[in-house]
Scaffold this active site. Structure first.
Site, mmCIF file in Angstrom:
data_model
loop_
_atom_site.group_PDB
_atom_site.id
_atom_site.type_symbol
_atom_site.label_atom_id
_atom_site.label_comp_id
_atom_site.label_asym_id
_atom_site.label_seq_id
_atom_site.Cartn_x
_atom_site.Cartn_y
_atom_site.Cartn_z
ATOM 1 N N LYS A 174 0.862 -1.189 0.000
ATOM 2 C CA LYS A 174 0.000 0.000 0.000
ATOM 3 C C LYS A 174 0.890 1.227 0.000
ATOM 4 O O LYS A 174 2.032 1.171 0.470
ATOM 5 C CB LYS A 174 -0.885 0.024 1.253
ATOM 6 C CG LYS A 174 -2.115 0.903 1.111
ATOM 7 C CD LYS A 174 -3.257 0.122 0.480
ATOM 8 C CE LYS A 174 -4.454 0.977 0.234
ATOM 9 N NZ LYS A 174 -5.613 0.155 -0.191
ATOM 10 N N ASP A 210 -7.105 4.349 -4.391
ATOM 11 C CA ASP A 210 -7.740 4.213 -3.079
ATOM 12 C C ASP A 210 -8.343 5.600 -2.819
ATOM 13 O O ASP A 210 -8.590 6.351 -3.777
ATOM 14 C CB ASP A 210 -6.717 3.795 -2.002
ATOM 15 C CG ASP A 210 -7.375 3.329 -0.702
ATOM 16 O OD1 ASP A 210 -7.830 2.179 -0.638
ATOM 17 O OD2 ASP A 210 -7.479 4.135 0.247
HETATM 18 P P1 NDP Z 1 -12.924 7.922 -2.671
HETATM 19 O O1 NDP Z 1 -11.835 8.913 -2.489
HETATM 20 O O2 NDP Z 1 -13.480 7.695 -4.035
HETATM 21 O O3 NDP Z 1 -14.130 8.248 -1.695
HETATM 22 C C1 NDP Z 1 -13.930 8.328 -0.327
HETATM 23 C C2 NDP Z 1 -15.226 8.726 0.342
HETATM 24 O O4 NDP Z 1 -15.097 8.569 1.733
HETATM 25 C C3 NDP Z 1 -15.568 10.198 0.109
HETATM 26 O O5 NDP Z 1 -16.968 10.340 0.122
HETATM 27 C C4 NDP Z 1 -14.918 10.859 1.313
HETATM 28 O O6 NDP Z 1 -15.506 12.098 1.695
HETATM 29 C C5 NDP Z 1 -15.165 9.836 2.392
HETATM 30 N N1 NDP Z 1 -14.099 9.947 3.394
HETATM 31 C C6 NDP Z 1 -12.778 9.700 3.192
HETATM 32 N N2 NDP Z 1 -12.083 9.928 4.303
HETATM 33 C C7 NDP Z 1 -12.979 10.340 5.212
HETATM 34 C C8 NDP Z 1 -12.877 10.721 6.550
HETATM 35 N N3 NDP Z 1 -11.684 10.726 7.193
HETATM 36 N N4 NDP Z 1 -14.016 11.067 7.204
HETATM 37 C C9 NDP Z 1 -15.233 11.048 6.549
HETATM 38 N N5 NDP Z 1 -15.382 10.695 5.275
HETATM 39 C C10 NDP Z 1 -14.281 10.347 4.619
HETATM 40 O O7 NDP Z 1 -12.347 6.540 -2.086
HETATM 41 P P2 NDP Z 1 -12.855 5.059 -2.333
HETATM 42 O O8 NDP Z 1 -14.328 5.036 -2.537
HETATM 43 O O9 NDP Z 1 -11.973 4.444 -3.347
HETATM 44 O O10 NDP Z 1 -12.484 4.366 -0.938
HETATM 45 C C11 NDP Z 1 -13.405 4.260 0.134
HETATM 46 C C12 NDP Z 1 -12.956 3.148 1.080
HETATM 47 O O11 NDP Z 1 -12.925 1.907 0.366
HETATM 48 C C13 NDP Z 1 -11.562 3.305 1.674
HETATM 49 O O12 NDP Z 1 -11.560 2.741 2.973
HETATM 50 C C14 NDP Z 1 -10.692 2.435 0.763
HETATM 51 O O13 NDP Z 1 -9.521 2.017 1.414
HETATM 52 C C15 NDP Z 1 -11.656 1.293 0.508
HETATM 53 N N6 NDP Z 1 -11.388 0.466 -0.657
HETATM 54 C C16 NDP Z 1 -11.269 1.034 -1.901
HETATM 55 C C17 NDP Z 1 -11.058 0.232 -3.005
HETATM 56 C C18 NDP Z 1 -11.013 0.794 -4.377
HETATM 57 O O14 NDP Z 1 -10.932 0.000 -5.318
HETATM 58 N N7 NDP Z 1 -11.092 2.101 -4.583
HETATM 59 C C19 NDP Z 1 -10.891 -1.224 -2.875
HETATM 60 C C20 NDP Z 1 -11.119 -1.719 -1.533
HETATM 61 C C21 NDP Z 1 -11.338 -0.876 -0.485
HETATM 62 P P3 NDP Z 1 -14.659 13.463 1.474
HETATM 63 O O15 NDP Z 1 -14.651 13.640 -0.010
HETATM 64 O O16 NDP Z 1 -15.408 14.493 2.212
HETATM 65 O O17 NDP Z 1 -13.286 13.209 2.031
HETATM 66 O O1 2IT Z 2 -7.952 -1.527 -0.675
HETATM 67 C C1 2IT Z 2 -7.890 -2.004 -1.829
HETATM 68 O O2 2IT Z 2 -8.039 -3.211 -2.022
HETATM 69 C C2 2IT Z 2 -7.660 -1.083 -2.941
HETATM 70 N N1 2IT Z 2 -7.583 0.117 -2.716
HETATM 71 C C3 2IT Z 2 -7.512 -1.626 -4.337
HETATM 72 C C4 2IT Z 2 -6.138 -2.173 -4.570
HETATM 73 C C5 2IT Z 2 -5.835 -2.567 -5.993
HETATM 74 O O3 2IT Z 2 -4.646 -2.876 -6.220
HETATM 75 O O4 2IT Z 2 -6.702 -2.587 -6.858
#
Ligand code: NDP
Ligand code: 2IT
Length: 451
Positions: free
Chosen positions: A132, A172
């Site tokens: 990561k 992420d």
């Molecule tokens: P994005 O940046 O697309 O969206 C993040 C969302 O979460 C936004 O709405 C953001 O609001 C909110 N957020 C982030 N940090 C905070 C915080 N500290 N407090 C309140 N709200 C918060 O990210 P993703 O959708 O990609 O990721 C969301 C989660 O999913 C994370 O935990 C990530 O690790 C996990 N994840 C993502 C994957 C992927 O493929 N993208 C795969 C597996 C897991 P704001 O804009 O106001 O910050």
């Molecule tokens: O938390 C996760 O699994 C991710 N942010 C996606 C990682 C990836 O390599 O697609």
């Protein structure tokens, strides 16, 4: 024969040592604690796992890189951010895992995410290790040109540590298609190589169809599998979803496709509740096109929706809860509220969004609880499929990728369910996911010697 209580003592001692070695990294210690406290049955049954310092090695990253990221804003002012890449474990394949750009990023946060990633990636059954990275950079409020300069500076150091057979980052929080494009361009320019060094690329230039959707779709498929196990389904269910980014949006989309209705979304300013169900076209327009905030959704949607500043989606009654924003966003008070309102399923789209005491409450109440390392593995799984397509210089149809994703999520569900039963914890997907992921990595590490 090692007894279970001796094993527990050994694991507790190890945990104390790990705590002493990693002060001021609460998220990392939380993630390690959560895994180690479920491993006693497997180590009691197979004491060789405790032998050649295997758990100590598993909890210590193979390599950690920290670097300076200087960049200039549109007014010519110089900013200095910190960049990270933690290459945690490559026993099963090249390090694989996202990059997070958010002001809260520090080494402990990246280590927690990298540690989770090891087990998650193992559960996919594909050949990917765990890693990561990220930066404390805040992309919100920055112009495209500023984001591009930041990404170019970040990659100017990172490129020497990554490669298609070494380490393959992805998105992420704060890193989506735009950032992956700028990062990939700079990698290609510096190295003069077009290789599958990043996933989540654009669809005309090596990105897999369904990768943007995969994490959210996968989590809903996992929730559906947990319901099916109990003789139930998603049809007609109400869901609360937190976040409004990549994971949340495609969670809401898949819920609708399977006959359920998401009534909330949120960002760090508060949440929206929409009694008619979230209008996905409007949400995508605001978040993906305009890069706006969720209060705008409530303003434009009309009477069915309202914005609750500073509130938490968990106060809205629902059958299903899908935390999809960030770590520790659902605590024991929230869990008690959800349980009081009759929630049946909780499945983690985000990484470690549920605090340990909240997980305990759900499990004591007999609620189906899907831990992130199983439930949100669809994103990284389709990343590995993107790598496979790139290596074969081909691209698969959306139907084919989605079919593979569905198989992978159902297999992960079955593996977690069966592993939990085998180790005397029926219905406990946390134990099932941790042990099944651990067994696969531990077997590879044992076979490869003390390295
Ligand atoms: P994005 O940046 O697309 O969206 C993040 C969302 O979460 C936004 O709405 C953001 O609001 C909110 N957020 C982030 N940090 C905070 C915080 N500290 N407090 C309140 N709200 C918060 O990210 P993703 O959708 O990609 O990721 C969301 C989660 O999913 C994370 O935990 C990530 O690790 C996990 N994840 C993502 C994957 C992927 O493929 N993208 C795969 C597996 C897991 P704001 O804009 O106001 O910050
Ligand atoms: O938390 C996760 O699994 C991710 N942010 C996606 C990682 C990836 O390599 O697609």
């Amino acid at each position: 024969m090692t007894t279970r209580s001796e094993t527990k003592t050994t694991l507790a001692q190890l945990l104390t040592e790990i705590e002493d070695r990693n002060p001021a990294q609460p998220e990392f210690l939380q993630a390690v604690h959560e895994v180690l406290e479920t491993l006693a049955p497997v180590i009691a049954a197979r004491p060789e796992y405790a032998e050649p310092g295997l758990i100590e090695r598993l909890c210590e990253p193979e390599r950690q890189v920290m670097f300076r990221v200087p960049w200039q804003d549109d007014r010519g002012r110089v900013h200095v951010n910190r960049g990270f890449r933690v290459e945690f474990n490559s026993a099963l394949g090249p390090y694989k895992g996202g990059l997070r750009f958010h002001p809260s990023v520090n080494l402990g946060v990246i280590k927690f995410l990298g540690f989770e990633q090891i087990f998650k990636n193992a559960l996919t059954g594909l050949g990917i290790g765990g890693g990561k990275g990220g930066s404390d950079f805040q992309p919100h409020g920055r112009s495209d040109a500023e984001v591009m300069r930041f990404c170019q500076s970040f990659m100017t150091e990172l490129y020497r540590h990554i490669g298609e057979h070494t380490d393959v980052p992805a998105g992420d929080i704060g890193v989506g298609g735009r950032e992956i494009g700028y990062l990939f361009g700079q990698y290609r320019r510096i190295t003069n190589r077009w290789e599958s060094v990043l996933t989540g690329k654009g669809q005309g230039w090596g990105g897999s169809l369904i990768r943007p959707e995969a994490t959210g779709y996968g989590n809903v498929l996992f929730a559906a599998a947990m319901l099916r196990q109990r003789g139930e389904d998603l049809e007609g269910r109400t869901a609360v979803v937190s976040g409004s980014g990549n994971v949340a949006i495609y969670t809401i989309e898949k819920l609708a496709a399977l006959g359920a209705n998401a009534v909330t979304c949120s960002d760090s300013s508060g949440y929206v509740v929409d009694e008619k169900g979230i209008d996905l076209d409007l949400l995508k327009q605001i978040k993906e096109v305009e890069r706006g905030r969720v209060d705008t959704y409530a303003e434009r949607r009309g009477a069915s929706a309202r914005f609750v500043p500073g509130g938490r989606v968990w106060e809205v009654p629902a059958d299903i809860a899908l935390p999809s924003a960030t770590q520790n966003e659902l605590n024991s008070d929230d869990a008690a509220t959800l349980i009081g309102n009759g929630v049946k399923v909780v499945s983690e789209g985000a990484n470690m969004p549920t605090t340990p005491d909240a997980v305990d409450l759900f499990q004591q109440a007999g609620i189906a609880f899907g831990p992130g390392k199983a439930a949100n593995a669809g994103g990284v799984a389709v990343s590995a499929l993107e790598m496979a397509q790139n290596h074969a210089r081909t691209s698969w149809t959306a139907d084919r990728v989605e079919e593979e994703l569905t198989h992978i999520m159902n297999d992960i569900h079955t593996t977690c369910h069966e592993t939990a039963e085998r180790y005397g914890a029926p219905g406990d997907y946390v134990t099932g996911a941790n042990i099944a992921g651990f067994e696969r990595v531990a077997d590879a590490m044992l076979a490869q010697g003390v390295i």
